[in-house]
Scaffold this motif. Structure first.
Motif, PDB file in Angstrom:
ATOM      1  N   TYR A 274       0.817  -1.216   0.000  1.00  0.00           N
ATOM      2  CA  TYR A 274       0.000   0.000   0.000  1.00  0.00           C
ATOM      3  C   TYR A 274       0.853   1.269   0.000  1.00  0.00           C
ATOM      4  CZ  TYR A 274      -4.040   2.977   1.058  1.00  0.00           C
ATOM      5  OH  TYR A 274      -5.033   3.927   1.022  1.00  0.00           O
ATOM      6  N   ILE A 275       1.898   1.320   0.844  1.00  0.00           N
ATOM      7  CA  ILE A 275       2.740   2.524   0.892  1.00  0.00           C
ATOM      8  C   ILE A 275       3.421   2.764  -0.453  1.00  0.00           C
ATOM      9  CG2 ILE A 275       4.669   3.654   2.045  1.00  0.00           C
ATOM     10  CD1 ILE A 275       2.175   3.327   3.777  1.00  0.00           C
ATOM     11  N   PRO A 276       4.087   1.751  -1.051  1.00  0.00           N
ATOM     12  CA  PRO A 276       4.671   1.976  -2.391  1.00  0.00           C
ATOM     13  C   PRO A 276       3.627   2.341  -3.439  1.00  0.00           C
ATOM     14  CG  PRO A 276       5.582  -0.005  -1.396  1.00  0.00           C
ATOM     15  CD  PRO A 276       4.440   0.420  -0.526  1.00  0.00           C
ATOM     16  N   LEU A 277       2.421   1.782  -3.328  1.00  0.00           N
ATOM     17  CA  LEU A 277       1.363   2.131  -4.277  1.00  0.00           C
ATOM     18  C   LEU A 277       0.987   3.599  -4.145  1.00  0.00           C
ATOM     19  CD1 LEU A 277      -0.834   1.363  -6.373  1.00  0.00           C
ATOM     20  CD2 LEU A 277      -2.308   0.765  -4.429  1.00  0.00           C
ATOM     21  N   LEU A 278       0.868   4.095  -2.911  1.00  0.00           N
ATOM     22  CA  LEU A 278       0.535   5.506  -2.695  1.00  0.00           C
ATOM     23  C   LEU A 278       1.623   6.417  -3.261  1.00  0.00           C
ATOM     24  CD1 LEU A 278      -0.932   5.334   0.926  1.00  0.00           C
ATOM     25  CD2 LEU A 278      -2.187   5.932  -1.152  1.00  0.00           C
ATOM     26  N   HIS A 279       2.873   6.068  -3.012  1.00  0.00           N
ATOM     27  CA  HIS A 279       3.972   6.877  -3.547  1.00  0.00           C
ATOM     28  C   HIS A 279       4.002   6.826  -5.078  1.00  0.00           C
ATOM     29  CE1 HIS A 279       6.002   8.210   0.093  1.00  0.00           C
ATOM     30  NE2 HIS A 279       5.895   6.987   0.604  1.00  0.00           N
ATOM     31  N   THR A 280       3.734   5.669  -5.645  1.00  0.00           N
ATOM     32  CA  THR A 280       3.686   5.539  -7.109  1.00  0.00           C
ATOM     33  C   THR A 280       2.584   6.421  -7.685  1.00  0.00           C
ATOM     34  OG1 THR A 280       4.541   3.272  -7.050  1.00  0.00           O
ATOM     35  CG2 THR A 280       3.318   3.930  -9.019  1.00  0.00           C
ATOM     36  N   CYS A 281       1.426   6.400  -7.045  1.00  0.00           N
ATOM     37  CA  CYS A 281       0.300   7.203  -7.534  1.00  0.00           C
ATOM     38  C   CYS A 281       0.566   8.694  -7.354  1.00  0.00           C
ATOM     39  CB  CYS A 281      -0.982   6.803  -6.804  1.00  0.00           C
ATOM     40  SG  CYS A 281      -1.559   5.131  -7.221  1.00  0.00           S
ATOM     41  N   ALA A 282       1.202   9.064  -6.249  1.00  0.00           N
ATOM     42  CA  ALA A 282       1.530  10.475  -6.037  1.00  0.00           C
ATOM     43  C   ALA A 282       2.456  10.975  -7.143  1.00  0.00           C
ATOM     44  CB  ALA A 282       2.173  10.664  -4.666  1.00  0.00           C
ATOM     45  N   HIS A 283       3.444  10.172  -7.493  1.00  0.00           N
ATOM     46  CA  HIS A 283       4.361  10.566  -8.575  1.00  0.00           C
ATOM     47  C   HIS A 283       3.640  10.626  -9.910  1.00  0.00           C
ATOM     48  CE1 HIS A 283       8.177  11.104 -10.592  1.00  0.00           C
ATOM     49  NE2 HIS A 283       7.906  10.101 -11.410  1.00  0.00           N
ATOM     50  N   LEU A 284       2.744   9.676 -10.155  1.00  0.00           N
ATOM     51  CA  LEU A 284       1.984   9.683 -11.404  1.00  0.00           C
ATOM     52  C   LEU A 284       1.096  10.922 -11.489  1.00  0.00           C
ATOM     53  CD1 LEU A 284       0.986   8.310 -14.016  1.00  0.00           C
ATOM     54  CD2 LEU A 284      -0.665   7.047 -12.609  1.00  0.00           C
ATOM     55  N   TRP A 285       0.461  11.266 -10.372  1.00  0.00           N
ATOM     56  CA  TRP A 285      -0.404  12.461 -10.352  1.00  0.00           C
ATOM     57  C   TRP A 285       0.437  13.707 -10.653  1.00  0.00           C
ATOM     58  CZ3 TRP A 285      -2.850   8.382 -10.084  1.00  0.00           C
ATOM     59  CH2 TRP A 285      -4.156   8.241  -9.675  1.00  0.00           C
ATOM     60  N   TRP A 286       1.663  13.752 -10.090  1.00  0.00           N
ATOM     61  CA  TRP A 286       2.558  14.880 -10.349  1.00  0.00           C
ATOM     62  C   TRP A 286       2.913  14.940 -11.839  1.00  0.00           C
ATOM     63  CZ3 TRP A 286       7.715  14.508 -12.073  1.00  0.00           C
ATOM     64  CH2 TRP A 286       8.407  15.720 -12.130  1.00  0.00           C
ATOM     65  N   GLN A 287       3.212  13.785 -12.434  1.00  0.00           N
ATOM     66  CA  GLN A 287       3.550  13.753 -13.856  1.00  0.00           C
ATOM     67  C   GLN A 287       2.389  14.236 -14.716  1.00  0.00           C
ATOM     68  OE1 GLN A 287       4.834   9.513 -13.858  1.00  0.00           O
ATOM     69  NE2 GLN A 287       6.680  10.242 -14.914  1.00  0.00           N
ATOM     70  N   ARG A 288       1.187  13.930 -14.282  1.00  0.00           N
ATOM     71  CA  ARG A 288      -0.003  14.312 -15.052  1.00  0.00           C
ATOM     72  C   ARG A 288      -0.530  15.697 -14.681  1.00  0.00           C
ATOM     73  NH1 ARG A 288      -2.281   9.469 -17.266  1.00  0.00           N
ATOM     74  NH2 ARG A 288      -0.470   8.461 -18.222  1.00  0.00           N
ATOM     75  N   GLY A 289       0.132  16.380 -13.743  1.00  0.00           N
ATOM     76  CA  GLY A 289      -0.303  17.702 -13.340  1.00  0.00           C
ATOM     77  C   GLY A 289      -1.598  17.696 -12.555  1.00  0.00           C
ATOM     78  N   GLN A 290      -1.826  16.628 -11.799  1.00  0.00           N
ATOM     79  CA  GLN A 290      -3.058  16.505 -11.030  1.00  0.00           C
ATOM     80  C   GLN A 290      -2.786  16.722  -9.546  1.00  0.00           C
ATOM     81  OE1 GLN A 290      -5.284  12.983 -11.959  1.00  0.00           O
ATOM     82  NE2 GLN A 290      -4.861  13.114 -14.143  1.00  0.00           N
ATOM     83  N   ASP A 291      -3.855  16.953  -8.808  1.00  0.00           N
ATOM     84  CA  ASP A 291      -3.764  17.236  -7.376  1.00  0.00           C
ATOM     85  C   ASP A 291      -3.323  15.988  -6.605  1.00  0.00           C
ATOM     86  OD1 ASP A 291      -3.972  18.267  -4.868  1.00  0.00           O
ATOM     87  OD2 ASP A 291      -6.162  18.328  -4.823  1.00  0.00           O
ATOM     88  N   GLN A 292      -2.191  16.085  -5.939  1.00  0.00           N
ATOM     89  CA  GLN A 292      -1.679  14.954  -5.153  1.00  0.00           C
ATOM     90  C   GLN A 292      -2.165  14.975  -3.713  1.00  0.00           C
ATOM     91  OE1 GLN A 292       2.734  14.665  -5.614  1.00  0.00           O
ATOM     92  NE2 GLN A 292       2.468  16.440  -6.940  1.00  0.00           N
ATOM     93  N   LYS A 293      -2.875  16.043  -3.302  1.00  0.00           N
ATOM     94  CA  LYS A 293      -3.205  16.239  -1.891  1.00  0.00           C
ATOM     95  C   LYS A 293      -3.963  15.067  -1.270  1.00  0.00           C
ATOM     96  CE  LYS A 293      -4.829  19.778   1.319  1.00  0.00           C
ATOM     97  NZ  LYS A 293      -5.522  18.840   2.209  1.00  0.00           N
ATOM     98  N   PRO A 294      -4.982  14.490  -1.941  1.00  0.00           N
ATOM     99  CA  PRO A 294      -5.673  13.361  -1.306  1.00  0.00           C
ATOM    100  C   PRO A 294      -4.731  12.204  -0.968  1.00  0.00           C
ATOM    101  CG  PRO A 294      -6.951  14.183  -3.155  1.00  0.00           C
ATOM    102  CD  PRO A 294      -5.622  14.870  -3.211  1.00  0.00           C
ATOM    103  N   ILE A 295      -3.733  11.997  -1.820  1.00  0.00           N
ATOM    104  CA  ILE A 295      -2.794  10.902  -1.565  1.00  0.00           C
ATOM    105  C   ILE A 295      -1.815  11.271  -0.458  1.00  0.00           C
ATOM    106  CG2 ILE A 295      -0.984   9.464  -2.572  1.00  0.00           C
ATOM    107  CD1 ILE A 295      -2.376   9.729  -5.252  1.00  0.00           C
ATOM    108  N   THR A 296      -1.267  12.478  -0.514  1.00  0.00           N
ATOM    109  CA  THR A 296      -0.327  12.897   0.534  1.00  0.00           C
ATOM    110  C   THR A 296      -1.021  12.995   1.883  1.00  0.00           C
ATOM    111  OG1 THR A 296      -0.696  15.221  -0.088  1.00  0.00           O
ATOM    112  CG2 THR A 296       1.188  14.102  -1.078  1.00  0.00           C
TER     113      THR A 296
END
Length: 329
Positions: A274-296
């Motif tokens: 779960y932790i690596p998945l959250l970090h992976t999604c946060a990075h993906l959201w950053w790459q796509r210019g999307q809001d990372q706040k819900p994940i962080t």
């Protein structure tokens, strides 16, 4: 969802298989014996096999009737089989039959995205023998088509085996002890997962992703949404979609699905993903210019609960610790 086993009574002309059968054609057939079988004049039913292809007669298909209680029906169908190697192929290679297995989960309507895998007689038999060893009570007196010495490529034999395989798999999926077995999971995914991991090891993610998508569709029809096999293949799919410098076009869709599946996860063994998945999604959201706040925010909440949220391992590395495969981590 409750699964209704679709069991059809069929008249099968062959005797049940038993342990200790004499070696059959899948192991000891000579090219001469197989050639002799192919040289027998073919009846009308075998005309399609002259091109090395068997198709299930459409007359045997029953009209679909949706369950009245709104549940789903898991269905195994073998609609097509073909002889390998194809006509004109390497004559030094012993010919064999490949069965195309279609797995559907029908609800109010027929499943429009069935999963398909290809298996040989030896794959089905390996599953049967493995289950018989591990679950003798559940497998007592269960029919399985025996090996034959001649006629391996006749329509009657292929049709009979196909019907028997459908009934056998339906029975296996209907019992939790058999459905959750390592033998059944290996039958469902081992070949494809091995091939996908080889592609990942070669950094050919674009070739691995369609295979993993098909694996996910297959396992997701048979197992619960948050079961170990389903979540592992889903996380592997997310990792494959995001490990390249430019994420795959389907990365966000699979990442969102994975996040939703982990929200109420109870399997403590899978929490390290779960932790690596959250970090992976946060990075993906950053790459796509999307809001990372819900994940962080989710990571911060977990940190406050005393959970170590350090990004010490990639998602693929975390998967590899739980389910080691061939891919480079």
């Amino acid at each position: 969802f409750p699964v209704h086993a679709v069991m059809a009574k069929r008249l099968l002309p062959h005797q049940p298989s038993v342990e200790g059968d004499a070696p059959g054609p899948d192991e000891l057939d000579s090219p001469a014996i197989e050639a002799a079988a192919l040289d027998i004049p073919a009846p009308d039913a075998d005309k399609a096999l002259q091109k090395g292809v068997w198709e299930k007669p459409t007359s045997t298909a029953l009209p679909y009737q949706a369950p009245s209680d709104g549940s789903t029906t898991l269905r195994f169908d073998i609609l097509l089989a073909h002889i390998m190697p194809p006509e004109g192929g390497d004559v030094k290679i012993k010919r064999y039959v490949v069965y195309e297995l279609t797995v559907s989960q029908d609800g109010e309507a027929v499943d429009t995205q069935p999963a398909k895998i290809e298996r040989r007689y030896t794959d089905f038999r390996e599953l049967y023998m493995g289950l018989k060893r591990q679950h003798p009570a559940e497998m007592a007196n269960k029919y399985f088509p025996a090996k034959v010495l001649m006629g391996n490529f006749k329509s009657e034999l292929i049709g009979g085996r196909s019907a028997a395989f459908e009934t056998f798999l339906t029975y296996v999926a209907s019992l939790a002890q058999l459905r959750e077995s390592e033998d059944f999971l290996r039958f469902l995914q081992h070949d494809e997962l091995t091939r996908a991991c080889q592609f990942l090891d070669e950094r050919r993610n674009e070739n691995a992703i369609p295979i993993l998508e098909n694996c996910f569709r297959l396992l997701n029809k048979i197992y619960m949404n948050r079961s170990r096999p389903v979540l592992l293949i889903l996380c592997r799919l997310v990792a494959a979609c995001t490990s390249s410098p430019v994420p795959h076009h389907a990365a966000e869709r699979w990442a969102l699905l994975a996040l939703s599946r982990f929200e109420t996860l109870c399997d403590i063994d899978l929490l390290p993903l779960y932790i690596p998945l959250l970090h992976t999604c946060a990075h993906l959201w950053w790459q796509r210019g999307q809001d990372q706040k819900p994940i962080t925010d989710r990571l911060i909440d977990m940190s406050k609960q005393g959970i170590n949220i350090a990004n010490n391992a990639s998602l693929m590395q975390a998967i590899h610790k739980i389910d080691p495969r061939t891919e480079t981590i």
